[in-house]
Scaffold this motif. Structure first.
Motif, PDB file in Angstrom:
ATOM      1  N   LEU A  36      -6.000 -18.148  -5.584  1.00  0.00           N
ATOM      2  CA  LEU A  36      -6.150 -19.303  -6.300  1.00  0.00           C
ATOM      3  C   LEU A  36      -7.545 -19.649  -6.774  1.00  0.00           C
ATOM      4  N   ILE A  37      -8.420 -19.163  -5.924  1.00  0.00           N
ATOM      5  CA  ILE A  37      -9.776 -19.090  -6.057  1.00  0.00           C
ATOM      6  C   ILE A  37     -10.044 -18.265  -7.484  1.00  0.00           C
ATOM      7  N   GLN A  38      -9.442 -17.172  -7.439  1.00  0.00           N
ATOM      8  CA  GLN A  38      -9.798 -16.456  -8.708  1.00  0.00           C
ATOM      9  C   GLN A  38      -9.084 -17.174  -9.877  1.00  0.00           C
ATOM     10  N   GLN A  39      -8.230 -17.764  -9.751  1.00  0.00           N
ATOM     11  CA  GLN A  39      -7.283 -18.434 -10.960  1.00  0.00           C
ATOM     12  C   GLN A  39      -8.276 -19.581 -11.271  1.00  0.00           C
ATOM     13  N   GLN A  40      -9.099 -20.282 -10.788  1.00  0.00           N
ATOM     14  CA  GLN A  40      -9.914 -21.502 -10.820  1.00  0.00           C
ATOM     15  C   GLN A  40     -11.083 -20.646 -11.557  1.00  0.00           C
ATOM     16  N   GLU A  41     -11.524 -19.686 -10.970  1.00  0.00           N
ATOM     17  CA  GLU A  41     -12.781 -19.211 -11.632  1.00  0.00           C
ATOM     18  C   GLU A  41     -12.609 -18.507 -12.865  1.00  0.00           C
ATOM     19  N   LEU A  42     -11.342 -18.134 -13.428  1.00  0.00           N
ATOM     20  CA  LEU A  42     -10.898 -17.597 -14.714  1.00  0.00           C
ATOM     21  C   LEU A  42     -10.553 -18.714 -15.297  1.00  0.00           C
ATOM     22  N   GLY A  43     -10.431 -19.824 -14.966  1.00  0.00           N
ATOM     23  CA  GLY A  43      -9.763 -20.970 -15.849  1.00  0.00           C
ATOM     24  C   GLY A  43      -8.609 -20.936 -15.954  1.00  0.00           C
ATOM     25  N   TYR A  44      -7.663 -20.384 -15.165  1.00  0.00           N
ATOM     26  CA  TYR A  44      -6.197 -20.056 -15.537  1.00  0.00           C
ATOM     27  C   TYR A  44      -5.239 -21.345 -14.753  1.00  0.00           C
ATOM     28  N   ALA A  45      -5.989 -22.087 -14.232  1.00  0.00           N
ATOM     29  CA  ALA A  45      -5.100 -23.275 -13.492  1.00  0.00           C
ATOM     30  C   ALA A  45      -4.698 -24.218 -14.405  1.00  0.00           C
ATOM     31  N   SER A  46      -3.528 -24.764 -14.133  1.00  0.00           N
ATOM     32  CA  SER A  46      -3.103 -25.902 -15.245  1.00  0.00           C
ATOM     33  C   SER A  46      -3.675 -27.322 -14.918  1.00  0.00           C
ATOM     34  N   GLY A  47      -4.180 -27.550 -13.519  1.00  0.00           N
ATOM     35  CA  GLY A  47      -4.561 -28.903 -13.429  1.00  0.00           C
ATOM     36  C   GLY A  47      -3.697 -29.884 -12.804  1.00  0.00           C
ATOM     37  N   PHE A  48      -2.334 -29.432 -12.957  1.00  0.00           N
ATOM     38  CA  PHE A  48      -1.443 -30.242 -12.400  1.00  0.00           C
ATOM     39  C   PHE A  48      -1.211 -29.978 -10.815  1.00  0.00           C
ATOM     40  N   GLU A  49      -1.812 -28.976 -10.318  1.00  0.00           N
ATOM     41  CA  GLU A  49      -1.744 -28.573  -8.975  1.00  0.00           C
ATOM     42  C   GLU A  49      -2.461 -29.300  -8.100  1.00  0.00           C
ATOM     43  N   GLU A  50      -2.282 -29.373  -6.816  1.00  0.00           N
ATOM     44  CA  GLU A  50      -3.217 -30.176  -5.561  1.00  0.00           C
ATOM     45  C   GLU A  50      -4.635 -29.477  -5.986  1.00  0.00           C
ATOM     46  N   LYS A  51      -5.781 -30.343  -5.957  1.00  0.00           N
ATOM     47  CA  LYS A  51      -7.009 -29.739  -6.266  1.00  0.00           C
ATOM     48  C   LYS A  51      -7.737 -29.025  -5.072  1.00  0.00           C
TER      49      LYS A  51
END
Length: 378
Positions: A36-51
């Protein structure tokens, strides 16, 4: 005592219509946290998830001294019987399978509530916290650990019995249930889901760039970026491509739950009427579906793009009305794009008329691009 209670809970889950149940330890999800940390760093998260990633991966932050997690799965239908077919002059859109029937959040919460009541009768001091989709924990990570299915390359949980056509939910509890064994992945060397993804959102097996995923894009409320518009097709909400191409889903179709049976006119609606639908009409017709959670604006925007996909000339009056009369810039801008895709002299005239009165800069730019597209063809 807890071994017996676990079996009683398994038996009860079958009585109330839960298709699969599994049990997992409530330890932190350390590997998931790094992903999840990697997903955030890559900008792959949707933004709908728990922050808060810590809440997503550490059950102890959600319940005092959790000892186990109960995971459940309910299988949903994959086929439409007697589905209406779109044709020239009567084009139709499509809601993805996970939005057929009643909102799955409601269905699963009812099942989890029954499990809560069952546990309370057996253990009056039991503590629990249930969640479905919008909760802090990752449904898929819990289901994988609990042996519901394996985590597939398309980022779904695949069960041997129902494929990936399952809804997931879970309950944190302070009861020390014995955990079940996770399943080994059966994906092997297959990459059909990765190869078929329309926007290459599946970066690699098990890694999704949500910002490119059509399922995510159909739920956004802003103007859809131009590179993705032609990939949308007639999708109004969600995308099933990575599921329909999966060999594990071949022949999987479950009709165990009456509330999940789709209404054909609801999941494959005519596109043009959606453009003039009021909020009240939208809620009355689509409000019970999970695909309605973002309101009518994304659905209307997607319907306009679908009409552009079909180059449906008969929809020009409805699109022109949206272009001239709709107060929302996103809808006007998308209508300008669609009219430009349909093309012809009438389309050109409508764009010219709109250009004379439009004040929004982004809409003006789209009008100019649409006119240029038509002129290049004419």
């Amino acid at each position: 005592m807890y071994r017996q209670l676990k079996q009683e809970l398994i038996d009860y889950s079958k009585d109330i219509g839960i298709d699969k149940i599994g049990f997992a330890a409530a330890d932190p999800f350390l590997e998931l946290k790094q992903r999840l940390i990697q997903q955030q760093e890559l900008g792959y998260a949707s933004g709908f998830e728990e922050k808060d990633i810590n809440k997503r991966t550490n059950p102890a932050l959600l319940l005092d001294q959790p000892r186990s997690i109960i995971a459940i799965a309910l299988a949903y239908p994959s086929k439409l019987d007697g589905a209406p077919k779109g044709k020239k002059g009567e084009r139709r859109g499509l809601f993805c399978r996970a939005s057929w029937g009643e909102d799955y959040h409601i269905i699963l919460r009812k099942k989890l509530h029954l499990l809560e009541q069952f546990l309370q009768e057996k253990l009056p001091d039991v503590q629990f916290k249930s969640m479905v989709d919008t909760g802090e924990l990752s449904d898929r990570a819990v289901a994988e650990r609990a042996g519901i299915g394996w985590s597939a390359k398309n980022c779904a949980i695949i069960t041997p019995e129902f494929g990936s056509y399952v809804y997931l939910g879970e309950m944190l509890t302070n009861v020390p249930f014995e955990p079940d064994r996770p399943m080994e992945s059966q994906c092997g060397t297959c990459t059909k889901c990765i190869d078929a993804c329309p926007t290459s959102a599946l970066v690699q097996g098990g890694q999704l760039n949500s910002q490119r995923c059509i399922a995510y894009l159909t739920q956004t409320k802003d103007v859809l970026p131009e590179p993705f518009r032609k990939h949308l097709g007639n999708r109004l909400y969600g995308c099933d491509t990575c599921q329909t191409v999966c060999p594990e889903n071949k022949g999987k179709h479950t009709l165990r739950h009456e509330e999940m049976i789709p209404e054909n006119e609801q999941v494959k609606p005519l596109l043009e009427p959606l453009l003039s639908m009021s909020n009240k009409e939208f809620k009355e017709r689509f409000g019970r579906m999970s695909g309605s959670w973002r309101g009518k604006k994304p659905i209307q925007r997607n319907a306009i793009i679908a009409l552009a996909h079909f180059k449906e000339v008969s929809s020009l009056p409805a699109l022109a009305n949206a272009l001239h009369e709709d107060p929302r810039p996103v809808i006007r801008e998308t209508a300008a794009y669609a009219i430009g895709q349909i093309g012809g002299r009438e389309a050109e005239a409508q764009l010219h008329e709109a250009l004379l009165r439009e004040k929004e800069e982004a809409v003006i730019e789209e009008l100019k691009k649409a006119l240029q597209s038509i002129r290049s063809v004419l």
